[in-house]
Write a protein that holds these residues in place. Sequence first.
Motif, PDB file in Angstrom:
ATOM      1  N   ASP A  93     -18.246 -27.269  36.803  1.00  0.00           N
ATOM      2  CA  ASP A  93     -17.116 -26.138  36.923  1.00  0.00           C
ATOM      3  C   ASP A  93     -17.757 -25.282  37.731  1.00  0.00           C
ATOM      4  O   ASP A  93     -18.834 -24.670  37.441  1.00  0.00           O
ATOM      5  CB  ASP A  93     -16.904 -25.541  35.572  1.00  0.00           C
ATOM      6  N   GLU A  94     -17.213 -25.062  38.820  1.00  0.00           N
ATOM      7  CA  GLU A  94     -17.857 -23.977  40.013  1.00  0.00           C
ATOM      8  C   GLU A  94     -16.714 -22.972  39.934  1.00  0.00           C
ATOM      9  O   GLU A  94     -17.008 -21.930  40.746  1.00  0.00           O
ATOM     10  CB  GLU A  94     -17.738 -24.711  41.347  1.00  0.00           C
ATOM     11  N   SER A  95     -16.044 -22.864  39.009  1.00  0.00           N
ATOM     12  CA  SER A  95     -15.000 -21.406  38.946  1.00  0.00           C
ATOM     13  C   SER A  95     -15.677 -20.480  38.398  1.00  0.00           C
ATOM     14  O   SER A  95     -15.013 -19.165  38.484  1.00  0.00           O
ATOM     15  CB  SER A  95     -13.915 -22.002  38.021  1.00  0.00           C
ATOM     16  N   ASN A  96     -16.909 -20.631  37.634  1.00  0.00           N
ATOM     17  CA  ASN A  96     -17.477 -19.218  37.029  1.00  0.00           C
ATOM     18  C   ASN A  96     -18.777 -18.946  37.440  1.00  0.00           C
ATOM     19  O   ASN A  96     -19.892 -19.429  37.031  1.00  0.00           O
ATOM     20  CB  ASN A  96     -17.112 -19.241  35.484  1.00  0.00           C
ATOM     21  N   SER A  97     -18.927 -18.121  38.573  1.00  0.00           N
ATOM     22  CA  SER A  97     -20.324 -18.130  39.207  1.00  0.00           C
ATOM     23  C   SER A  97     -21.164 -17.260  38.522  1.00  0.00           C
ATOM     24  O   SER A  97     -22.438 -17.051  38.853  1.00  0.00           O
ATOM     25  CB  SER A  97     -20.148 -17.715  40.659  1.00  0.00           C
ATOM     26  N   ASP A  98     -20.646 -16.608  37.559  1.00  0.00           N
ATOM     27  CA  ASP A  98     -21.691 -15.496  36.576  1.00  0.00           C
ATOM     28  C   ASP A  98     -22.360 -16.024  35.415  1.00  0.00           C
ATOM     29  O   ASP A  98     -22.648 -15.081  34.607  1.00  0.00           O
ATOM     30  CB  ASP A  98     -20.853 -14.334  36.636  1.00  0.00           C
ATOM     31  N   GLN A  99     -21.807 -17.408  35.131  1.00  0.00           N
ATOM     32  CA  GLN A  99     -22.155 -17.662  33.610  1.00  0.00           C
ATOM     33  C   GLN A  99     -23.712 -18.471  33.368  1.00  0.00           C
ATOM     34  O   GLN A  99     -23.995 -19.065  34.464  1.00  0.00           O
ATOM     35  CB  GLN A  99     -21.415 -18.788  33.194  1.00  0.00           C
ATOM     36  N   PRO A 100     -24.647 -17.460  32.813  1.00  0.00           N
ATOM     37  CA  PRO A 100     -26.016 -17.923  32.588  1.00  0.00           C
ATOM     38  C   PRO A 100     -26.012 -19.325  31.901  1.00  0.00           C
ATOM     39  O   PRO A 100     -25.218 -19.343  31.200  1.00  0.00           O
ATOM     40  CB  PRO A 100     -26.624 -16.832  31.853  1.00  0.00           C
ATOM     41  N   THR A 101     -26.857 -20.401  32.229  1.00  0.00           N
ATOM     42  CA  THR A 101     -27.184 -21.637  31.866  1.00  0.00           C
ATOM     43  C   THR A 101     -28.243 -22.119  31.953  1.00  0.00           C
ATOM     44  O   THR A 101     -29.230 -21.624  32.667  1.00  0.00           O
ATOM     45  CB  THR A 101     -26.003 -22.422  32.560  1.00  0.00           C
ATOM     46  N   ALA A 102     -28.689 -22.977  31.129  1.00  0.00           N
ATOM     47  CA  ALA A 102     -29.862 -23.793  31.215  1.00  0.00           C
ATOM     48  C   ALA A 102     -29.866 -25.068  31.918  1.00  0.00           C
ATOM     49  O   ALA A 102     -30.691 -25.817  32.513  1.00  0.00           O
ATOM     50  CB  ALA A 102     -30.456 -23.988  29.737  1.00  0.00           C
ATOM     51  N   ARG A 103     -28.440 -25.648  32.254  1.00  0.00           N
ATOM     52  CA  ARG A 103     -28.238 -26.610  33.124  1.00  0.00           C
ATOM     53  C   ARG A 103     -27.457 -26.148  34.444  1.00  0.00           C
ATOM     54  O   ARG A 103     -26.369 -25.657  34.058  1.00  0.00           O
ATOM     55  CB  ARG A 103     -27.775 -27.768  32.286  1.00  0.00           C
ATOM     56  N   LEU A 104     -27.733 -26.624  35.686  1.00  0.00           N
ATOM     57  CA  LEU A 104     -26.926 -25.917  36.807  1.00  0.00           C
ATOM     58  C   LEU A 104     -26.928 -26.839  37.865  1.00  0.00           C
ATOM     59  O   LEU A 104     -27.904 -27.512  38.057  1.00  0.00           O
ATOM     60  CB  LEU A 104     -27.809 -24.514  36.983  1.00  0.00           C
ATOM     61  N   ARG A 105     -25.870 -26.723  38.807  1.00  0.00           N
ATOM     62  CA  ARG A 105     -25.970 -27.562  39.905  1.00  0.00           C
ATOM     63  C   ARG A 105     -25.520 -26.410  41.026  1.00  0.00           C
ATOM     64  O   ARG A 105     -24.560 -25.922  40.741  1.00  0.00           O
ATOM     65  CB  ARG A 105     -24.990 -28.741  40.021  1.00  0.00           C
ATOM     66  N   LEU A 106     -26.247 -26.329  41.808  1.00  0.00           N
ATOM     67  CA  LEU A 106     -26.175 -25.297  43.038  1.00  0.00           C
ATOM     68  C   LEU A 106     -25.766 -26.272  44.238  1.00  0.00           C
ATOM     69  O   LEU A 106     -26.324 -27.328  44.287  1.00  0.00           O
ATOM     70  CB  LEU A 106     -27.460 -24.712  43.493  1.00  0.00           C
ATOM     71  N   ARG A 107     -24.935 -25.876  44.921  1.00  0.00           N
ATOM     72  CA  ARG A 107     -24.088 -26.663  46.084  1.00  0.00           C
ATOM     73  C   ARG A 107     -23.853 -25.660  47.268  1.00  0.00           C
ATOM     74  O   ARG A 107     -23.184 -24.544  47.210  1.00  0.00           O
ATOM     75  CB  ARG A 107     -22.865 -27.310  45.648  1.00  0.00           C
ATOM     76  N   GLN A 108     -24.441 -26.126  48.404  1.00  0.00           N
ATOM     77  CA  GLN A 108     -24.043 -25.562  49.717  1.00  0.00           C
ATOM     78  C   GLN A 108     -23.115 -26.439  50.276  1.00  0.00           C
ATOM     79  O   GLN A 108     -23.839 -27.583  50.762  1.00  0.00           O
ATOM     80  CB  GLN A 108     -25.482 -25.312  50.512  1.00  0.00           C
TER      81      GLN A 108
END
Length: 180
Positions: A93-108
Motif C-alpha cells: 500500500d503506497e497510499s499512506n506515506s506517513d505510516q511508521p512501519t517495521a516492514r517497508l518497501r521504498l520505490r523510485q
Amino acid sequence: MGAYVLDDSTCKSEILFMGNTGLKPWAQSTAPPAGVTAEMFIDVIGPTTYATTDFENVTLTLEITSPPGALFVRNPKMGSVLWGVPKADGTWDESNSDQPTARLRLRQPDKTHIVSTHPTDGLTFWLAVSGLPDETALSFHAYATADRLLATTTGCPMQMKDLAVGETVTGRFFDPSNPA
C-alpha cells in the motif's frame, strides 16, 4: 559493529548491490518527526558496465529484526520515493506515506541510473528511525530490485546486523572488470 551478511551465501548478483549504509543522529535543520532518534541512508548501486542503462522501479525492501519497537519513518530527504507498507494480501500500500512501519518497501518509479564507481554512490534512499533506544544497534533485512528494458534484476537478500548510530558500513560491490 555493523556488517552485511548474505541471507544465502551462494547468491550471486552482477548488477544490483547494497552500497554504503549509515545510521546517524538527526542532523537536519528541521525538527525530526515525532519519536525519531536517528536517520539512515542506504545506497543501491550497480557496476560501471551499466553506466548508460536506465532503471525504473528501483525498490528497496526492508524489515527490522531488532530492537523490538523500532520503526522506519519517512525522512523529508526522500523526495518523490514511494513509501509502501505491507497489506494482508501480500501487496504493498503506497497510499499512506506517513505510516511508521517495521516492514517497508521504498520505490523510485522514475528512470534513474544506479552506476557506481565505488560503493559510496548510486541511488540513495533516506529514512528516519524511531524507537531506537540509546546505545542500541539496529538490525534489518534488505533486498533490492530494479526494472531495466523488459527484464527485472535482483540483488542478493542481505541482513544488516548491529548498525549503531554514528556508524557507516561499506556495501557489497562487484564489477566484472575489477573484482577487487
